[in-house]
Write a protein that holds these residues in place. Structure first.
Motif, PDB file in Angstrom:
ATOM      1  N   ASP A 194       0.792  -1.132  -0.214  1.00 57.85           N
ATOM      2  CA  ASP A 194       0.116  -0.020   0.054  1.00 57.85           C
ATOM      3  C   ASP A 194       0.858   1.295   0.088  1.00 57.85           C
ATOM      4  O   ASP A 194       0.434   2.252  -0.632  1.00 57.85           O
ATOM      5  N   PHE A 195       1.879   1.087   0.829  1.00 57.22           N
ATOM      6  CA  PHE A 195       2.773   2.406   0.653  1.00 57.22           C
ATOM      7  C   PHE A 195       3.604   2.516  -0.399  1.00 57.22           C
ATOM      8  O   PHE A 195       3.729   3.735  -0.985  1.00 57.22           O
ATOM      9  N   ILE A 196       3.885   1.385  -0.747  1.00 51.87           N
ATOM     10  CA  ILE A 196       4.791   1.496  -2.262  1.00 51.87           C
ATOM     11  C   ILE A 196       3.876   2.004  -3.491  1.00 51.87           C
ATOM     12  O   ILE A 196       4.280   2.931  -4.326  1.00 51.87           O
ATOM     13  N   ALA A 197       2.523   1.640  -3.235  1.00 50.97           N
ATOM     14  CA  ALA A 197       1.618   2.260  -4.182  1.00 50.97           C
ATOM     15  C   ALA A 197       1.580   4.015  -4.145  1.00 50.97           C
ATOM     16  O   ALA A 197       0.761   4.570  -5.177  1.00 50.97           O
ATOM     17  N   ARG A 198       1.714   4.210  -3.076  1.00 43.23           N
ATOM     18  CA  ARG A 198       1.692   5.928  -2.702  1.00 43.23           C
ATOM     19  C   ARG A 198       2.724   6.645  -3.153  1.00 43.23           C
ATOM     20  O   ARG A 198       2.973   7.790  -2.942  1.00 43.23           O
ATOM     21  N   LEU A 199       4.003   6.004  -3.470  1.00 45.13           N
ATOM     22  CA  LEU A 199       5.378   6.515  -3.700  1.00 45.13           C
ATOM     23  C   LEU A 199       4.999   7.603  -5.004  1.00 45.13           C
ATOM     24  O   LEU A 199       5.556   8.637  -4.975  1.00 45.13           O
ATOM     25  N   PRO A 200       4.212   7.338  -6.086  1.00 46.87           N
ATOM     26  CA  PRO A 200       4.015   8.072  -7.035  1.00 46.87           C
ATOM     27  C   PRO A 200       3.429   9.456  -6.731  1.00 46.87           C
ATOM     28  O   PRO A 200       3.694  10.599  -7.446  1.00 46.87           O
ATOM     29  N   LEU A 201       2.721   9.574  -5.521  1.00 41.34           N
ATOM     30  CA  LEU A 201       2.158  10.739  -5.191  1.00 41.34           C
ATOM     31  C   LEU A 201       3.219  11.517  -4.701  1.00 41.34           C
ATOM     32  O   LEU A 201       3.433  12.802  -4.955  1.00 41.34           O
ATOM     33  N   ILE A 202       4.391  11.035  -4.000  1.00 40.45           N
ATOM     34  CA  ILE A 202       5.509  12.083  -3.614  1.00 40.45           C
ATOM     35  C   ILE A 202       6.129  12.620  -4.786  1.00 40.45           C
ATOM     36  O   ILE A 202       6.571  13.583  -4.777  1.00 40.45           O
ATOM     37  N   GLU A 203       6.284  11.538  -5.688  1.00 36.43           N
ATOM     38  CA  GLU A 203       7.328  12.006  -7.001  1.00 36.43           C
ATOM     39  C   GLU A 203       6.538  13.228  -7.784  1.00 36.43           C
ATOM     40  O   GLU A 203       6.981  14.072  -8.167  1.00 36.43           O
ATOM     41  N   ALA A 204       5.292  12.976  -7.832  1.00 37.49           N
ATOM     42  CA  ALA A 204       4.313  14.030  -8.437  1.00 37.49           C
ATOM     43  C   ALA A 204       4.324  15.479  -7.716  1.00 37.49           C
ATOM     44  O   ALA A 204       4.219  16.349  -8.540  1.00 37.49           O
ATOM     45  N   ALA A 205       4.468  15.278  -6.631  1.00 37.74           N
ATOM     46  CA  ALA A 205       4.406  16.552  -5.690  1.00 37.74           C
ATOM     47  C   ALA A 205       5.633  17.181  -5.440  1.00 37.74           C
ATOM     48  O   ALA A 205       5.710  18.201  -4.656  1.00 37.74           O
ATOM     49  N   ALA A 206       6.730  16.647  -5.723  1.00 39.72           N
ATOM     50  CA  ALA A 206       8.081  17.021  -5.178  1.00 39.72           C
ATOM     51  C   ALA A 206       8.456  18.316  -5.747  1.00 39.72           C
ATOM     52  O   ALA A 206       9.279  18.896  -5.251  1.00 39.72           O
ATOM     53  N   GLY A 207       7.801  18.755  -6.834  1.00 39.19           N
ATOM     54  CA  GLY A 207       8.286  19.909  -7.552  1.00 39.19           C
ATOM     55  C   GLY A 207       7.443  21.106  -6.977  1.00 39.19           C
ATOM     56  O   GLY A 207       7.859  22.243  -7.465  1.00 39.19           O
ATOM     57  N   ASP A 208       6.669  20.891  -5.856  1.00 39.64           N
ATOM     58  CA  ASP A 208       5.843  21.895  -5.391  1.00 39.64           C
ATOM     59  C   ASP A 208       7.038  22.703  -4.225  1.00 39.64           C
ATOM     60  O   ASP A 208       7.181  22.040  -3.251  1.00 39.64           O
ATOM     61  N   ASP A 209       7.256  23.999  -4.562  1.00 36.85           N
ATOM     62  CA  ASP A 209       8.214  24.430  -3.719  1.00 36.85           C
ATOM     63  C   ASP A 209       7.465  25.157  -2.512  1.00 36.85           C
ATOM     64  O   ASP A 209       8.374  25.933  -1.658  1.00 36.85           O
ATOM     65  N   ARG A 210       6.313  25.083  -2.387  1.00 38.56           N
ATOM     66  CA  ARG A 210       5.707  25.815  -1.145  1.00 38.56           C
ATOM     67  C   ARG A 210       5.936  25.142  -0.027  1.00 38.56           C
ATOM     68  O   ARG A 210       6.120  23.947   0.157  1.00 38.56           O
ATOM     69  N   ASN A 211       6.592  26.016   1.166  1.00 35.81           N
ATOM     70  CA  ASN A 211       7.252  25.391   2.238  1.00 35.81           C
ATOM     71  C   ASN A 211       6.496  24.289   2.954  1.00 35.81           C
ATOM     72  O   ASN A 211       7.099  23.321   3.397  1.00 35.81           O
ATOM     73  N   PHE A 212       5.253  24.617   3.341  1.00 42.47           N
ATOM     74  CA  PHE A 212       4.594  23.752   4.120  1.00 42.47           C
ATOM     75  C   PHE A 212       4.282  22.151   3.271  1.00 42.47           C
ATOM     76  O   PHE A 212       3.737  21.246   3.761  1.00 42.47           O
ATOM     77  N   VAL A 213       4.407  22.590   1.753  1.00 44.84           N
ATOM     78  CA  VAL A 213       3.912  21.205   1.075  1.00 44.84           C
ATOM     79  C   VAL A 213       5.276  20.345   1.153  1.00 44.84           C
ATOM     80  O   VAL A 213       5.266  19.286   1.256  1.00 44.84           O
ATOM     81  N   LYS A 214       6.497  21.028   0.563  1.00 44.92           N
ATOM     82  CA  LYS A 214       7.480  20.238   0.326  1.00 44.92           C
ATOM     83  C   LYS A 214       7.978  19.590   1.829  1.00 44.92           C
ATOM     84  O   LYS A 214       8.382  18.516   1.859  1.00 44.92           O
ATOM     85  N   LYS A 215       7.745  20.224   2.754  1.00 42.10           N
ATOM     86  CA  LYS A 215       7.977  19.813   3.948  1.00 42.10           C
ATOM     87  C   LYS A 215       7.148  18.468   4.413  1.00 42.10           C
ATOM     88  O   LYS A 215       7.726  17.211   5.047  1.00 42.10           O
ATOM     89  N   ALA A 216       5.984  18.264   4.020  1.00 45.70           N
ATOM     90  CA  ALA A 216       5.055  17.444   4.261  1.00 45.70           C
ATOM     91  C   ALA A 216       5.509  16.240   3.426  1.00 45.70           C
ATOM     92  O   ALA A 216       5.273  15.098   3.667  1.00 45.70           O
ATOM     93  N   VAL A 217       5.756  16.431   2.097  1.00 43.34           N
ATOM     94  CA  VAL A 217       6.257  15.530   1.151  1.00 43.34           C
ATOM     95  C   VAL A 217       7.537  14.829   1.601  1.00 43.34           C
ATOM     96  O   VAL A 217       7.677  13.609   1.722  1.00 43.34           O
ATOM     97  N   ASN A 218       8.474  15.544   1.925  1.00 44.12           N
ATOM     98  CA  ASN A 218       9.669  14.951   2.359  1.00 44.12           C
ATOM     99  C   ASN A 218       9.368  14.043   3.599  1.00 44.12           C
ATOM    100  O   ASN A 218      10.024  13.155   3.751  1.00 44.12           O
ATOM    101  N   TRP A 219       8.491  14.765   4.584  1.00 45.32           N
ATOM    102  CA  TRP A 219       8.167  13.862   5.730  1.00 45.32           C
ATOM    103  C   TRP A 219       7.545  12.297   5.544  1.00 45.32           C
ATOM    104  O   TRP A 219       8.011  11.590   6.136  1.00 45.32           O
TER     105      TRP A 219
END
Length: 271
Positions: A194-219
Protein backbone atom coordinates in the motif's frame (compact mmCIF):
# COMPACT_ATOMS: atom_id res chain seq x y z
CA UNK A 1 -28.09 28.99 42.33
CA UNK A 2 -30.32 26.51 40.52
CA UNK A 3 -28.47 23.38 41.65
CA UNK A 4 -28.75 24.43 45.32
CA UNK A 5 -32.42 25.35 44.90
CA UNK A 6 -33.02 21.85 43.55
CA UNK A 7 -31.38 20.35 46.63
CA UNK A 8 -33.67 22.38 48.88
CA UNK A 9 -36.65 21.12 46.89
CA UNK A 10 -35.46 17.54 47.49
CA UNK A 11 -35.17 18.28 51.21
CA UNK A 12 -38.72 19.63 51.32
CA UNK A 13 -40.04 16.61 49.45
CA UNK A 14 -38.18 14.26 51.77
CA UNK A 15 -39.69 15.95 54.85
CA UNK A 16 -43.14 15.75 53.29
CA UNK A 17 -42.61 12.02 52.86
CA UNK A 18 -41.99 11.62 56.57
CA UNK A 19 -38.27 12.35 56.93
CA UNK A 20 -37.40 14.08 60.20
CA UNK A 21 -36.78 17.81 60.23
CA UNK A 22 -33.09 17.28 61.10
CA UNK A 23 -32.58 14.79 58.30
CA UNK A 24 -34.25 17.11 55.82
CA UNK A 25 -32.00 19.96 56.93
CA UNK A 26 -28.98 17.77 56.21
CA UNK A 27 -29.93 17.82 52.53
CA UNK A 28 -29.67 21.60 52.51
CA UNK A 29 -26.35 21.56 54.37
CA UNK A 30 -24.88 19.09 51.90
CA UNK A 31 -26.12 21.16 48.97
CA UNK A 32 -24.48 24.28 50.39
CA UNK A 33 -21.19 22.46 50.97
CA UNK A 34 -20.89 20.73 47.61
CA UNK A 35 -19.57 22.23 44.39
CA UNK A 36 -21.65 22.62 41.22
CA UNK A 37 -21.17 20.03 38.47
CA UNK A 38 -18.48 20.72 35.88
CA UNK A 39 -20.24 21.40 32.56
CA UNK A 40 -17.33 19.68 30.78
CA UNK A 41 -18.36 16.40 32.39
CA UNK A 42 -21.89 16.37 31.01
CA UNK A 43 -22.64 13.38 28.82
CA UNK A 44 -24.16 15.19 25.84
CA UNK A 45 -22.80 18.16 23.93
CA UNK A 46 -24.83 21.32 24.30
CA UNK A 47 -24.09 25.03 23.90
CA UNK A 48 -22.98 25.34 27.52
CA UNK A 49 -20.46 22.54 27.00
CA UNK A 50 -18.95 24.31 24.01
CA UNK A 51 -18.91 27.59 25.93
CA UNK A 52 -17.19 25.89 28.87
CA UNK A 53 -14.52 24.38 26.62
CA UNK A 54 -13.86 27.74 24.97
CA UNK A 55 -13.65 29.40 28.37
CA UNK A 56 -11.00 26.88 29.40
CA UNK A 57 -9.06 27.60 26.22
CA UNK A 58 -9.21 31.35 26.74
CA UNK A 59 -8.08 30.94 30.33
CA UNK A 60 -4.97 29.12 29.04
CA UNK A 61 -4.20 31.70 26.34
CA UNK A 62 -0.63 32.94 25.99
CA UNK A 63 -0.85 36.22 24.08
CA UNK A 64 2.82 36.91 24.74
CA UNK A 65 3.71 33.87 22.59
CA UNK A 66 1.69 34.78 19.50
CA UNK A 67 4.47 36.64 17.69
CA UNK A 68 6.90 33.77 18.21
CA UNK A 69 4.32 31.23 17.05
CA UNK A 70 3.57 33.28 13.94
CA UNK A 71 7.26 33.31 13.02
CA UNK A 72 7.12 29.52 12.87
CA UNK A 73 3.98 29.48 10.74
CA UNK A 74 1.63 28.83 13.64
CA UNK A 75 -0.73 31.71 12.98
CA UNK A 76 -4.38 32.06 12.08
CA UNK A 77 -7.09 34.52 13.06
CA UNK A 78 -8.15 34.29 16.68
CA UNK A 79 -5.24 32.11 17.81
CA UNK A 80 -4.91 32.01 21.59
CA UNK A 81 -1.44 30.51 21.88
CA UNK A 82 -2.47 27.58 24.09
CA UNK A 83 0.40 25.12 24.56
CA UNK A 84 -0.10 21.65 23.07
CA UNK A 85 0.40 19.86 26.45
CA UNK A 86 -2.36 22.06 27.85
CA UNK A 87 -4.61 21.13 24.93
CA UNK A 88 -3.94 17.45 25.57
CA UNK A 89 -4.77 17.82 29.27
CA UNK A 90 -8.03 19.56 28.40
CA UNK A 91 -8.83 16.85 25.84
CA UNK A 92 -8.42 14.22 28.56
CA UNK A 93 -10.82 16.16 30.79
CA UNK A 94 -13.36 16.41 28.00
CA UNK A 95 -13.11 12.85 26.74
CA UNK A 96 -14.06 11.83 23.22
CA UNK A 97 -17.07 13.83 22.07
CA UNK A 98 -17.65 14.02 18.33
CA UNK A 99 -20.43 16.60 18.43
CA UNK A 100 -18.26 18.88 20.53
CA UNK A 101 -15.35 18.33 18.13
CA UNK A 102 -17.47 19.49 15.19
CA UNK A 103 -18.59 22.57 17.10
CA UNK A 104 -15.04 23.40 18.18
CA UNK A 105 -13.80 23.14 14.61
CA UNK A 106 -16.42 25.52 13.31
CA UNK A 107 -15.28 28.28 15.67
CA UNK A 108 -12.27 28.67 13.30
CA UNK A 109 -10.03 29.34 16.33
CA UNK A 110 -6.80 27.40 15.62
CA UNK A 111 -6.43 26.25 19.24
CA UNK A 112 -10.05 25.04 19.28
CA UNK A 113 -9.48 23.22 15.99
CA UNK A 114 -6.47 21.39 17.40
CA UNK A 115 -8.56 20.45 20.43
CA UNK A 116 -11.30 19.26 18.06
CA UNK A 117 -8.94 16.68 16.58
CA UNK A 118 -8.08 15.44 20.06
CA UNK A 119 -11.70 14.88 21.14
CA UNK A 120 -13.16 13.71 17.81
CA UNK A 121 -14.36 10.14 17.46
CA UNK A 122 -12.52 8.88 14.34
CA UNK A 123 -15.04 6.13 13.62
CA UNK A 124 -17.77 8.76 13.32
CA UNK A 125 -15.91 10.98 10.86
CA UNK A 126 -17.47 11.18 7.41
CA UNK A 127 -15.69 12.06 4.18
CA UNK A 128 -17.66 15.31 4.06
CA UNK A 129 -16.58 16.23 7.59
CA UNK A 130 -12.94 15.45 6.86
CA UNK A 131 -13.01 17.50 3.65
CA UNK A 132 -14.67 20.35 5.55
CA UNK A 133 -11.94 20.30 8.17
CA UNK A 134 -9.16 20.20 5.59
CA UNK A 135 -10.67 23.14 3.71
CA UNK A 136 -10.67 25.17 6.93
CA UNK A 137 -7.00 24.68 7.83
CA UNK A 138 -4.93 27.85 8.03
CA UNK A 139 -1.77 26.62 9.78
CA UNK A 140 0.50 23.60 9.59
CA UNK A 141 0.12 22.64 13.25
CA UNK A 142 -3.68 22.53 12.95
CA UNK A 143 -3.25 20.30 9.90
CA UNK A 144 -0.78 17.94 11.54
CA UNK A 145 -2.69 17.63 14.82
CA UNK A 146 -5.89 16.72 12.96
CA UNK A 147 -4.03 14.06 10.98
CA UNK A 148 -2.30 12.67 14.07
CA UNK A 149 -5.20 12.68 16.51
CA UNK A 150 -8.27 12.08 14.35
CA UNK A 151 -7.82 11.31 10.66
CA UNK A 152 -5.25 8.50 10.90
CA UNK A 153 -7.61 6.39 13.01
CA UNK A 154 -10.54 6.79 10.63
CA UNK A 155 -11.35 3.93 8.23
CA UNK A 156 -11.66 6.66 5.57
CA UNK A 157 -8.09 7.91 6.02
CA UNK A 158 -6.31 5.89 3.34
CA UNK A 159 -8.63 6.95 0.54
CA UNK A 160 -8.40 10.59 1.64
CA UNK A 161 -4.64 10.70 1.02
CA UNK A 162 -4.67 10.81 -2.82
CA UNK A 163 -7.73 13.06 -2.81
CA UNK A 164 -6.00 15.71 -0.71
CA UNK A 165 -2.58 15.23 -2.33
CA UNK A 166 -4.18 16.37 -5.59
CA UNK A 167 -5.54 19.59 -4.08
CA UNK A 168 -4.03 22.96 -4.95
CA UNK A 169 -4.58 24.81 -1.65
CA UNK A 170 -1.41 24.63 0.44
CA UNK A 171 -2.74 23.14 3.66
CA UNK A 172 -5.20 20.84 1.92
CA UNK A 173 -2.32 19.41 -0.08
CA UNK A 174 -0.15 19.24 3.03
CA UNK A 175 -2.88 17.23 4.75
CA UNK A 176 -2.56 14.47 2.16
CA UNK A 177 1.15 14.01 2.80
CA UNK A 178 1.03 14.64 6.54
CA UNK A 179 -1.60 11.92 6.78
CA UNK A 180 0.58 9.59 4.69
CA UNK A 181 3.52 10.24 7.03
CA UNK A 182 1.42 9.62 10.13
CA UNK A 183 -0.09 6.47 8.61
CA UNK A 184 3.40 5.10 7.97
CA UNK A 185 4.02 5.28 11.72
CA UNK A 186 0.64 4.40 13.20
CA UNK A 187 -1.16 2.09 10.77
CA UNK A 188 0.85 -0.94 11.83
CA UNK A 189 -1.15 -3.58 10.00
CA UNK A 190 -1.20 -1.91 6.59
CA UNK A 191 0.70 -3.92 3.94
CA UNK A 192 3.97 -2.57 2.54
CA UNK A 193 2.48 -2.72 -0.95
CA UNK A 194 0.00 0.00 0.00
CA UNK A 195 2.82 2.40 0.83
CA UNK A 196 4.75 1.53 -2.32
CA UNK A 197 1.60 2.38 -4.27
CA UNK A 198 1.59 5.85 -2.68
CA UNK A 199 5.19 6.71 -3.68
CA UNK A 200 4.06 8.14 -7.07
CA UNK A 201 2.11 10.79 -5.13
CA UNK A 202 5.38 11.90 -3.56
CA UNK A 203 7.14 11.97 -6.91
CA UNK A 204 4.34 14.00 -8.48
CA UNK A 205 4.29 16.61 -5.68
CA UNK A 206 8.04 16.97 -5.24
CA UNK A 207 8.18 19.96 -7.57
CA UNK A 208 5.87 22.05 -5.34
CA UNK A 209 8.21 24.58 -3.74
CA UNK A 210 5.75 25.87 -1.14
CA UNK A 211 7.31 25.43 2.27
CA UNK A 212 4.53 23.58 4.04
CA UNK A 213 3.91 21.28 1.09
CA UNK A 214 7.50 20.26 0.39
CA UNK A 215 8.19 19.62 4.08
CA UNK A 216 5.18 17.30 4.29
CA UNK A 217 6.20 15.50 1.09
CA UNK A 218 9.68 15.00 2.56
CA UNK A 219 8.18 13.84 5.87
CA UNK A 220 6.07 11.23 4.09
CA UNK A 221 9.02 9.87 2.11
CA UNK A 222 11.21 9.60 5.19
CA UNK A 223 8.54 7.89 7.29
CA UNK A 224 7.78 5.35 4.58
CA UNK A 225 11.48 4.55 4.29
CA UNK A 226 11.84 4.16 8.05
CA UNK A 227 8.78 1.94 8.40
CA UNK A 228 10.53 -1.31 7.46
CA UNK A 229 13.56 -2.72 5.65
CA UNK A 230 11.27 -3.73 2.80
CA UNK A 231 10.23 -0.12 2.24
CA UNK A 232 13.70 1.37 2.73
CA UNK A 233 14.92 0.32 -0.72
CA UNK A 234 12.05 1.80 -2.79
CA UNK A 235 12.09 4.98 -0.67
CA UNK A 236 15.84 5.41 -1.18
CA UNK A 237 15.47 4.73 -4.89
CA UNK A 238 12.88 7.50 -5.15
CA UNK A 239 15.01 9.85 -3.03
CA UNK A 240 17.96 9.35 -5.37
CA UNK A 241 15.73 9.94 -8.38
CA UNK A 242 14.47 13.21 -6.89
CA UNK A 243 18.05 14.37 -6.37
CA UNK A 244 18.45 14.37 -10.16
CA UNK A 245 15.41 16.55 -10.82
CA UNK A 246 15.68 20.16 -11.99
CA UNK A 247 13.32 21.61 -9.39
CA UNK A 248 15.03 22.88 -6.26
CA UNK A 249 12.27 21.52 -4.01
CA UNK A 250 12.58 18.02 -5.49
CA UNK A 251 16.35 18.03 -4.99
CA UNK A 252 15.95 19.17 -1.38
CA UNK A 253 13.30 16.51 -0.64
CA UNK A 254 15.45 13.80 -2.20
CA UNK A 255 18.75 14.77 -0.60
CA UNK A 256 17.29 15.23 2.88
CA UNK A 257 15.45 11.89 2.75
CA UNK A 258 18.47 10.10 1.28
CA UNK A 259 20.70 11.44 4.05
CA UNK A 260 18.41 10.15 6.80
CA UNK A 261 17.58 6.81 5.22
CA UNK A 262 21.16 6.06 4.20
CA UNK A 263 22.20 6.24 7.85
CA UNK A 264 19.83 3.35 8.53
CA UNK A 265 21.32 1.25 5.76
CA UNK A 266 19.56 -0.57 2.96
CA UNK A 267 17.50 -3.47 4.22
CA UNK A 268 18.39 -2.89 7.88
CA UNK A 269 15.64 -2.28 10.42
CA UNK A 270 15.56 1.03 12.28
CA UNK A 271 16.61 0.72 15.91
Amino acid sequence: MQWRDSARDWAGAAQADGMSFCAACMWVARAQACTPPDPLESAAMDPTRLAAALARLRAAARPDQLDALARFGQGGDGRLGVAVPTLRALARALGRDHDLALALWDTAIPDAQMLAGMVAEPARLTSAQMDHWVAGMAAWDVCDQACLNAFVNSPLAWDAIPRWAAREAEFEKRAGFALLAVAAVHQKSRPEADFIARLPLIEAAAGDDRNFVKKAVNWALRQIGKRSPGLREPALTLAEKLCQREERSARWIGSDARRELARLGRGRAEK
